[in-house]
Scaffold this active site. Structure first.
Site, PDB file in Angstrom:
ATOM      1  N   GLY A 517       0.941  -1.225   0.038  1.00 29.55           N
ATOM      2  CA  GLY A 517      -0.062   0.004  -0.078  1.00 29.55           C
ATOM      3  C   GLY A 517       0.903   1.283   0.125  1.00 29.55           C
ATOM      4  N   ARG A 518       0.445   2.377  -0.299  1.00 27.74           N
ATOM      5  CA  ARG A 518       1.016   3.747  -0.306  1.00 27.74           C
ATOM      6  C   ARG A 518      -0.216   4.661  -0.175  1.00 27.74           C
ATOM      7  NH1 ARG A 518       4.552   5.280  -4.663  1.00 27.74           N
ATOM      8  NH2 ARG A 518       5.720   3.232  -4.486  1.00 27.74           N
ATOM      9  N   GLY A 519       0.233   5.856   0.207  1.00 29.54           N
ATOM     10  CA  GLY A 519      -0.427   7.098   0.359  1.00 29.54           C
ATOM     11  C   GLY A 519       0.254   8.184   0.692  1.00 29.54           C
ATOM     12  N   GLY A 522       3.293   7.716   3.005  1.00 28.08           N
ATOM     13  CA  GLY A 522       4.435   7.135   2.857  1.00 28.08           C
ATOM     14  C   GLY A 522       3.932   5.612   2.488  1.00 28.08           C
ATOM     15  N   VAL A 524       3.988   1.178   2.405  1.00 31.46           N
ATOM     16  CA  VAL A 524       3.799   0.180   3.409  1.00 31.46           C
ATOM     17  C   VAL A 524       4.101  -1.064   2.703  1.00 31.46           C
ATOM     18  CG1 VAL A 524       2.111  -1.018   4.846  1.00 31.46           C
ATOM     19  CG2 VAL A 524       1.628   1.445   4.214  1.00 31.46           C
ATOM     20  N   ASP A 635      -7.936  12.080   7.410  1.00 35.65           N
ATOM     21  CA  ASP A 635      -8.036  11.659   6.287  1.00 35.65           C
ATOM     22  C   ASP A 635      -8.766  10.053   6.325  1.00 35.65           C
ATOM     23  OD1 ASP A 635      -7.513  11.274   3.659  1.00 35.65           O
ATOM     24  OD2 ASP A 635      -5.368  10.493   3.683  1.00 35.65           O
TER      25      ASP A 635
END
Length: 807
Positions: A517-519, A522, A524, A635
């Protein structure tokens, strides 16, 4: 025939009244944890609900047990973390169901998950306690929330599990689990206490999964009213687990229990028996838990350095080998420790032959602790190799090979099929005790202090006045160096978090190989921690701009996040703060994000979706009002809601927004959040409050109801597409809410809850923050414990001319 009515009436009044009426428990009824309080009984008198005193202690357990058996056998209990003190009370409340409080009035446990008012409680003759509405519909029951036991007529669906007790007398959570994952297999597995992280291998598997045909996979466990246990498949076929010739439930009490030692057993007890009988085992799995637990993590069926043997009832017995003793003498199934000190540090007072001897044991093995194999070898060479190796705790000789093993020894078992010899190292009775070097952990401090002592000895030969001055300087130097060294050994320690080096996390993630995952904060990565942690983790590598050059603030905020603890939050396990590298280590949620769960071809069931929505609301309530430092998430979106093994909603990334904003101005030019979930105040010069999370939750709740995204990527610039919020408001105003759930039969049969959820969502997205409810009130609105009034239209709707495209 003239006397027939008389005899009939005589029969009616002579027959026990409970066969004609339920023993309903009225709202407001209470029980007190004392040895004189009468519990609530089932109509037949077979089962009891109340407080059971823990033997030898002034503590009580709220539980259900058999009323007519001398041996106190508990089949369900509440407050699984610990017993409660004398004087605690249980009250049946219309809004919350059962509420358990300690003598000071602090709430210890409460039933949840229902939204209507409770009219009464009832303990029926199957051993199930239920909370019901006026129309007798069940709102909550103990069968849907089992502990370690199933009873006849009880079912266990995917997502439900049995958890063993810690020990025979300790009712806290143990380390063995019975569960049915999504693949349809019924499995037994062990977990690491207290984190409850999965170990690798299951030690029992029902083999009811069919990857090639999902309809042939298991769906639920059924303990039939006839006493047999089977797995119901999605195609309505059944696979029997227990023998067909199970004892009759009319003549026997039956229970299926996951024992504290990890063995799943079906028991019977003859009804009406006189004397002190014991429960008779009819069926159990696995047949030998000592050898069936094969994973390379964990201690096995028994504790570390222990040896497991199986008895005639297929139950494990755990014993420390000669020369070892229990860490906790009251826990026979716990870890063992050697009665000698073995170290590779010098100096050693004596040779290996003088300090240690080897005991020869047959048919015993610790198969998972190897650190060296010698092949070929013979018995004498194997014995000598272990005796002279300071790391070797035991050596196993088999088939001309020698396996040397080191501490801790795991999965110890007796196995007569081995044809092996174990050489177990023990200390000699007359061996001098080995005293660990007190300076070994702090060699630099030893050197510094030693130098100071030498200097002091020299100075003492000078004049007294000079000696006093220099001695003062010496002491100052001593404490300066001492404080410096102590600080050096815990440079990044936070109160309740594990510190990891960057190298450790790089190795755990295989050099950050598998991205999951990413957001905005950062990327993951999936990682596996070293032996001793025994769990899969998610490692978030923060962006360079996150709290850059603000070391103190970073540690402060991470410490705040680490102090949070709630069942609907993803737990932070540890962190890394090494140079430019800042990483956070979280629990791993194997069922992924809510986005993946909601937005696919197979729509999740309405019950699951409403449970997830409630879980998110409870988690946000905790962040806003209940944790020590208020946290605004900033968020909230489906990508930041993760699902654990049992599809419980877990909020992630909370607290990180503050890290990202530490060196940023709090103006409308710096917006935190995601398109489609922004609160209006982000675009104004208004102060950001918890109400931005309420707004985002409202948008998320709409997505959960409709299983549709708030705004598709390609819709952002499309003027002729109606946003999901506009569509919700339009459907609510037109009283066409059925369009929101389409052909979802379960939701359509629950229109009262659907309307309540839709109105709550619209209240959450009001234009003015002051018009939005708090998350605590949102939770109560969703639960139905407070009335939800018709909401105003939050803002002028965009064009609805194309709403038919969404219908």
């Amino acid at each position: 025939m003239v006397y027939t009515p008389f005899y009939f009436l005589l029969f009616v009044f002579h027959f026990p009244f409970h066969t004609f009426a339920q023993n309903n428990i009225a709202v407001g009824s209470t029980l007190t944890a004392t040895d004189s309080t009468k519990p609530w009984l089932s109509p037949s008198g077979d089962f009891t609900f109340g407080f059971s005193q823990i033997e030898g202690k002034n503590q009580f357990l709220l539980c259900i047990w058999y009323a007519n058996i001398n041996e106190r056998t508990i089949v369900w209990h509440a407050n699984t973390t610990s017993p409660v003190p004398q004087g605690s009370t249980l009250r049946l409340d219309a809004d919350f169901g059962l509420i358990l409080r300690d003598p000071q009035g602090n709430r210890l446990w409460v039933t949840d998950g229902f939204v209507d008012k409770v009219a009464y409680g009832f303990l029926n003759d199957t051993g199930k306690f239920v909370l019901s509405r006026n129309d007798s519909e069940v709102l909550w029951d103990t069968f849907a929330h089992p502990t370690d036991t199933l009873l006849p007529t009880q079912e266990m669906e995917i997502g439900t599990m049995l958890i063993s007790q810690r020990s025979e007398a300790n009712f806290s959570l143990g380390r063995f689990y019975l569960r049915m994952p999504d693949n349809g297999n019924l499995v037994l597995s062990s977990k690491m206490v207290p984190t409850n992280s999965d170990y690798d291998a299951d030690y029992y598997n029902s083999q009811t999964s069919d990857p090639s045909n999902s309809t042939n996979s298991g769906y639920k466990v059924i303990f039939s009213e006839k006493g047999s246990v089977s797995i119901l498949k999605r195609n309505n076929a059944t696979q029997e687990l227990t023998p067909q010739s199970v004892s009759s439930v009319t003549e026997n009490y039956l229970r299926l229990t996951l024992n504290f030692d990890g063995v799943l057993t079906l028991y019977r007890y003859p009804k009406g028996s006189a004397g002190n009988l014991s429960w008779i085992p009819l069926w159990s799995q696995p047949d030998n838990i000592c050898t069936k637990i094969t994973g390379d993590k964990g201690s096995g069926a028994c504790g570390y350095n222990s040896v497991c043997s199986i008895d005639s009832n297929q139950r494990p017995s755990c014993n420390c080998p000669r020369g070892y003793s229990l860490f906790d003498p009251s826990d026979q199934y716990g870890n063992c420790k050697p009665n000698y000190v073995q170290t590779c540090e010098e100096p050693r007072k004596g040779s290996s032959e003088e300090l240690f001897s080897l005991i020869e044991i047959t048919d015993t093995d610790w198969p998972l602790s190897d650190f060296e194999q010698i092949n070929p070898s013979n018995k004498d060479d194997c014995r000598t190799a272990c005796l002279n190796d300071c790391l070797c705790a035991v050596a196993i000789f088999r088939s001309n090979s020698c396996w040397k093993k080191k501490f801790p020894l795991s999965n110890g078992r007796i196995d007569t099929s081995l044809d092996a010899t174990a050489f177990l190292k023990v200390g000699k009775g007359d061996a001098p005790p080995l005293t660990p070097d007190p300076w070994r952990e702090f060699p630099e401090r030893k050197k510094d202090q030693g130098n100071l002592i030498i200097a002091g000895s020299t100075l003492l030969g000078s004049s007294v006045f000079v000696n006093v001055l220099l001695l003062t300087a010496l002491l100052y130097g001593f404490f300066f160096i001492y404080k410096k060294k102590i600080k050096a050994f815990s440079p990044n320690n936070l109160s309740n978090l594990q510190y990891f080096s960057y190298q450790c996390l790089a190795e755990a993630t295989n050099q950050f190989e598998q991205e999951i995952g990413r957001g905005a904060f950062g990327i993951v990565y999936k990682g596996e921690m070293p032996v001793g942690w025994g769990n899969i983790v998610a490692v978030k590598k923060l962006l360079d701009r996150v709290a850059h050059d603000t070391d103190k603030e970073f540690k402060t905020e991470v410490n705040v996040i680490g102090q949070t603890h709630h069942k609907n939050l993803v737990r932070l396990l540890g962190y890394c703060d090494e140079g430019q590298h800042r990483l956070l280590v979280y629990e791993y949620m194997k069922n992924g994000t809510l986005a993946t769960f909601l937005f696919n071809d197979l729509k999740p069931c309405w019950r699951q979706r409403t449970k997830i929505a409630l879980g998110i609301a409870h988690g946000l309530t905790y962040l806003h009002e209940e944790c020590s430092t208020q946290i605004i998430h900033c968020d909230i979106k489906p990508q930041n809601i993760l699902l654990d093994d049992y599809y419980t909603a877990r909020i992630s990334d909370f607290g990180l927004a503050k890290l990202l904003m530490m060196n940023q101005s709090r103006t409308n030019t710096y917006i935190r959040g995601t398109i489609g979930y922004f609160a209006p105040e982000w675009f104004r010069n208004n102060q950001v409050t918890v109400k931005v999370d309420v707004y985002s939750f409202g948008k998320l709740l709409m997505e959960i109801i409709a299983c549709r995204r708030s705004l598709q990527g390609e819709e952002i610039c499309a003027a002729n597409i109606v946003a999901l919020a506009d569509w919700f408001i339009h459907c609510f105003q037109e009283k066409r809410m059925v369009l929101l759930v389409e052909d979802d039969a379960e939701a359509l049969n629950d229109m009262e809850k659907l309307e309540r959820f839709v109105m709550t969502a619209i209240w959450c997205i009001q234009e003015e923050p002051s018009s939005r409810p708090t998350m605590r009130k949102v939770s109560r609105m969703l639960e139905g414990t407070v009335e939800v009034h018709v909401p105003p239209v939050p803002y002028p709707l965009t064009s609805i001319t194309s709403h038919a495209s969404l219908e």
